[in-house]
Design a protein around this motif. Structure first.
Motif, PDB file in Angstrom:
ATOM      1  N   GLY A 184     -26.933  43.446  -4.287  1.00  0.00           N
ATOM      2  CA  GLY A 184     -26.101  42.544  -5.093  1.00  0.00           C
ATOM      3  C   GLY A 184     -25.744  41.283  -4.314  1.00  0.00           C
ATOM      4  O   GLY A 184     -24.831  40.544  -4.696  1.00  0.00           O
ATOM      5  N   ALA A 190     -34.320  35.521 -10.453  1.00  0.00           N
ATOM      6  CA  ALA A 190     -33.917  36.938 -10.473  1.00  0.00           C
ATOM      7  C   ALA A 190     -34.354  37.592 -11.781  1.00  0.00           C
ATOM      8  O   ALA A 190     -34.909  38.696 -11.789  1.00  0.00           O
ATOM      9  CB  ALA A 190     -32.404  37.052 -10.296  1.00  0.00           C
ATOM     10  N   SER A 192     -23.106  44.162  -9.138  1.00  0.00           N
ATOM     11  CA  SER A 192     -22.139  43.134  -8.701  1.00  0.00           C
ATOM     12  C   SER A 192     -21.516  43.647  -7.410  1.00  0.00           C
ATOM     13  O   SER A 192     -20.999  44.758  -7.345  1.00  0.00           O
ATOM     14  CB  SER A 192     -21.088  42.821  -9.765  1.00  0.00           C
ATOM     15  OG  SER A 192     -20.444  43.976 -10.210  1.00  0.00           O
ATOM     16  N   VAL A 252     -24.151  38.566  -6.611  1.00  0.00           N
ATOM     17  CA  VAL A 252     -24.239  38.913  -8.029  1.00  0.00           C
ATOM     18  C   VAL A 252     -22.821  39.187  -8.521  1.00  0.00           C
ATOM     19  O   VAL A 252     -22.070  39.932  -7.896  1.00  0.00           O
ATOM     20  CB  VAL A 252     -25.112  40.175  -8.219  1.00  0.00           C
ATOM     21  CG1 VAL A 252     -25.020  40.686  -9.662  1.00  0.00           C
ATOM     22  CG2 VAL A 252     -26.556  39.896  -7.842  1.00  0.00           C
ATOM     23  N   PHE A 294     -28.773  44.832 -12.004  1.00  0.00           N
ATOM     24  CA  PHE A 294     -28.272  44.101 -10.846  1.00  0.00           C
ATOM     25  C   PHE A 294     -26.841  44.560 -10.579  1.00  0.00           C
ATOM     26  O   PHE A 294     -26.054  44.738 -11.498  1.00  0.00           O
ATOM     27  CB  PHE A 294     -28.300  42.583 -11.098  1.00  0.00           C
ATOM     28  CG  PHE A 294     -29.688  42.004 -11.249  1.00  0.00           C
ATOM     29  CD1 PHE A 294     -30.788  42.623 -10.675  1.00  0.00           C
ATOM     30  CD2 PHE A 294     -29.890  40.829 -11.966  1.00  0.00           C
ATOM     31  CE1 PHE A 294     -32.065  42.081 -10.803  1.00  0.00           C
ATOM     32  CE2 PHE A 294     -31.153  40.278 -12.095  1.00  0.00           C
ATOM     33  CZ  PHE A 294     -32.248  40.904 -11.518  1.00  0.00           C
ATOM     34  N   CYS A 348     -30.955  41.817  -5.535  1.00  0.00           N
ATOM     35  CA  CYS A 348     -29.931  41.964  -6.594  1.00  0.00           C
ATOM     36  C   CYS A 348     -29.785  43.423  -7.002  1.00  0.00           C
ATOM     37  O   CYS A 348     -28.696  43.862  -7.364  1.00  0.00           O
ATOM     38  CB  CYS A 348     -30.291  41.135  -7.830  1.00  0.00           C
ATOM     39  SG  CYS A 348     -30.166  39.362  -7.580  1.00  0.00           S
ATOM     40  N   LEU A 390     -23.288  34.349 -11.105  1.00  0.00           N
ATOM     41  CA  LEU A 390     -23.621  34.279  -9.678  1.00  0.00           C
ATOM     42  C   LEU A 390     -22.543  33.484  -8.943  1.00  0.00           C
ATOM     43  O   LEU A 390     -21.927  32.588  -9.522  1.00  0.00           O
ATOM     44  CB  LEU A 390     -24.955  33.552  -9.482  1.00  0.00           C
ATOM     45  CG  LEU A 390     -26.236  34.276  -9.903  1.00  0.00           C
ATOM     46  CD1 LEU A 390     -27.438  33.337  -9.760  1.00  0.00           C
ATOM     47  CD2 LEU A 390     -26.454  35.537  -9.067  1.00  0.00           C
TER      48      LEU A 390
END
Ligand SMILES: C=C1C[C@]23C[C@@]1(O)CC[C@H]2[C@@]12CCC[C@@](C)(C(=O)O1)[C@H]2[C@@H]3C(=O)O
Ligand SMILES: O=C(O)CCC(=O)C(=O)O
Ligand SMILES: [Fe+2]
Length: 362
Positions: A83, A189, A290, A276, A288, A79, A242
């Motif tokens: 991601g 996570a 995206s 993510v 994290f 993550c 998610l």
């Protein structure tokens, strides 16, 4: 009753710069100009991997066995760095993956006129049509989609007057399984960051994830006469906490890394891809990432994918977990509900995250 996903675009009708009609992909032997992309249409269109040492050539997102004792740390690492990751031993029966793939193939295999009976409206979320992000691009994407929020019963009855109940059962079972898996992945996570249920009050109130909601996005990328110039689904991040993605056995999904360019995620039968989304980036105070991703198409095989887009109910404000914010800093982002965020994204697309970022006082 908080606003549901179904209503989020009431005040944000989609305006497409091109004709709204789905073409009959099967009849096209040449890519029409409106489907032919150049770097002008998407600055990252041709972003190749930077010249890299031979060992990095096959680099792709991590593959994680959820039964591995170190799975939580592996997920946390994935993550933070990519991601995205793929998972095995996720507990979703292969039979159910085959069923949802069959349903998706059967839906897109229907005659265009039948699919249009369940067309998504300009202000709606559910139904058949092009991806919402289409309004941000001058060129059209080589794909068709079907979005499900809430019960698909009404739409499915129009698509399959006889068999709709069987198909509704498949969607219901798929969503149930995905909900449980998504919640498990989120806690794994977060645990890698030392965050537990006590630190995220809204999520721990209810251990059976009643605080969550989801949309299911079915995607079809037909065989394409000139795949090098076409774009299946343009580069975007998901607005979710998610996303769990099932792809059939045909490559096409790519994720972007600043240092590597576009990297293909190879399909591994029976496994699932996890992305993510922007809300998880916010919740983790930017730890994290995206993941920017897109779908390419090819000349020989049609591709299908099913994205389970998962986030919080619309009355829940997402903000960075206090534990992840240093006492001398302000949180990276202001708090936002999923509905508010989707509306920001409907107007500002890939600038949405920066719109809710707290900027340091000078
Ligand atoms: C909950 C949602 C996420 C989504 C917008 C939606 O309301 C339903 C469709 C989702 C989807 C799927 C394809 C890519 C995407 C960017 C899009 O245009 O529609 C996502 C949206 C998102 O994550 O922002
Ligand atoms: O088809 C794919 O692999 C990607 C789909 C996707 O990104 C989405 O539905 O949000
Ligand atoms: Fe996506």
């Amino acid at each position: 009753m908080p606003a549901m996903l179904t209503d989020v675009f009431r005040g944000h009708p989609i305006h497409l710069p091109h004709s709204h009609h789905q073409p009959d992909f099967t009849s096209l032997r040449e890519l029409p100009d409106s489907y032919s992309w150049t770097p002008k249409d998407d600055i990252l269109f041709a972003a190749a991997a930077a010249p890299s040492p031979p060992t990095a050539v096959d680099e792709t997102i991590p593959f994680i066995d959820l039964d591995h004792p170190d799975a939580a740390n592996q997920i946390g690492h994935a993550c933070r760095t990519w991601g995205a990751f793929q998972i095995a031993n996720h507990g979703v029966p292969l039979r159910l993956l085959q069923d949802i793939e069959f349903l998706t193939g059967s839906l897109f295999g229907l005659p265009v006129q039948r699919k249009l009976k369940a067309a998504r409206s300009e202000t709606g979320v559910s139904g058949y049509g092009v991806a919402r992000i289409a309004s941000f691009f001058n060129k059209q994407m080589w794909s068709e989609g079907f979005t499900i929020t809430g019960s698909p019963l009404n739409d499915f009855r129009k698509l399959w007057p006889q068999l709709h109940l069987n198909y509704c059962d498949i969607v219901e079972e798929y969503e149930e399984r995905m909900k449980k898996l998504a919640s498990k992945l989120m806690w794994l996570a977060l645990s890698s960051l030392g965050v537990s249920e006590e630190d995220v009050q809204w999520a721990s109130l209810n251990s059976d994830s009643n605080w969550a909601q989801a949309a299911l996005q079915l995607n079809h990328y037909p065989v394409c006469p000139q795949p090098d110039r076409a774009m299946g689904l343009a580069a975007h991040t998901d607005s979710t906490l998610l996303t769990i993605l099932y792809q059939n056995n045909t490559a096409g999904l790519q994720v972007f890394r600043d240092d590597l360019g576009w990297v293909t995620v190879p399909p591994v039968p029976g496994s699932l891809v996890v992305n993510v989304g922007d809300l998880f980036h916010i919740l983790s105070n930017g730890l994290f990432k995206s993941v920017l991703h897109r779908a390419r198409v090819n000349q020989t095989r049609a591709r299908l994918s099913v994205a389970f887009l998962w986030g919080p109910q619309s009355d829940i404000k997402i903000s960075p977990v206090p534990k992840l914010v240093s006492p001398v800093d302000t949180p990276l982002y202001r708090s936002v509900t999923w509905t508010e965020y989707l509306q920001t994204k409907a107007t500002h697309f890939n600038k949405a995250l920066s719109m809710i970022r707290n900027h340091k006082e000078e």
